[in-house]
Design an enzyme around this catalytic site. Structure first.
Site, PDB file in Angstrom:
ATOM      1  CG  HIS A  69      -1.768  -1.041   1.516  1.00  9.57           C
ATOM      2  ND1 HIS A  69      -3.092  -0.989   1.164  1.00  9.57           N
ATOM      3  CD2 HIS A  69      -1.578  -2.270   2.081  1.00  9.57           C
ATOM      4  CE1 HIS A  69      -3.684  -2.117   1.503  1.00  9.57           C
ATOM      5  NE2 HIS A  69      -2.790  -2.920   2.055  1.00  9.57           N
TER       6      HIS A  69
ATOM      7  CE1 TYR B 242      -2.335   0.570   4.513  1.00 11.17           C
ATOM      8  CE2 TYR B 242      -1.418   2.315   5.867  1.00 11.17           C
ATOM      9  CZ  TYR B 242      -2.181   1.919   4.793  1.00 11.17           C
ATOM     10  OH  TYR B 242      -2.785   2.856   3.997  1.00 11.17           O
TER      11      TYR B 242
ATOM     12  CG  HIS C  86      -5.365  -1.621  -1.577  1.00 12.30           C
ATOM     13  ND1 HIS C  86      -5.629  -0.543  -0.776  1.00 12.30           N
ATOM     14  CD2 HIS C  86      -6.504  -2.367  -1.596  1.00 12.30           C
ATOM     15  CE1 HIS C  86      -6.887  -0.647  -0.332  1.00 12.30           C
ATOM     16  NE2 HIS C  86      -7.434  -1.730  -0.813  1.00 12.30           N
TER      17      HIS C  86
ATOM     18  CE  LYS D 106      -9.334   2.874  -1.039  1.00 10.38           C
ATOM     19  NZ  LYS D 106      -8.889   2.699   0.335  1.00 10.38           N
TER      20      LYS D 106
ATOM     21  CB  CYS E 237      -3.697   1.981  -2.938  1.00 13.43           C
ATOM     22  SG  CYS E 237      -2.736   1.407  -1.556  1.00 13.43           S
TER      23      CYS E 237
END
Ligand SMILES: [Zn+2]
Length: 136
Positions: A10, A38, A114, A122, A124
């Protein structure tokens, strides 16, 4: 030990100067999370903040957290909040080392970003983690 199927990469989607403390505060106060997003956060200087034991479940990827280890670097957006790979050389080095360690522990786990999980809208972590770490 949990059955780890994924090691997810991420970004925090914040400025590179964001502090781990502020990020944790955001999770608690704005998202109401009891657990961190995380397990590990990598600061711009390459230092690791180890936020949660890997045996415990963090909040990185909706629907997959029970089988995932979540690792993030601080950054991932430009000054206009657009997705950008802002990893410093120190962050890249630490990320590679940490992913190697985790892959050694869980050889069958898939390393991916991610955004590589299903139904994720996203960018990410703002780079192609799946491709970059495919040989680990
Ligand atoms: Zn993410």
């Amino acid at each position: 030990m949990r059955n780890i199927k994924y090691i997810a990469v991420h970004c925090t989607a914040t400025a590179q100067t964001a502090t781990v403390e502020n990020i944790q505060k955001y999770w608690r106060e704005h998202l109401g999370w009891q657990m961190p997003g995380y397990h590990f956060i990598i600061k711009a200087n390459g230092e690791i903040a180890h936020l949660l034991d890997i045996e415990k479940v963090s909040n990185g990827v909706k629907g997959f957290n029970s089988e995932t280890i979540n690792i993030s670097y601080i950054g991932g957006v430009d000054s206009k909040n657009n997705a950008k790979d802002t990893r410093t050389p120190e962050q890249k080095a630490t990320l590679l080392k940490l992913l190697r360690e985790m892959k050694n522990k869980f050889p069958k786990a898939i390393i991916q970003g991610h955004r590589d999980f299903p139904n994720v809208a996203k960018a990410c972590p703002s780079f192609d983690a799946k491709n970059e770490y495919k040989n680990l």
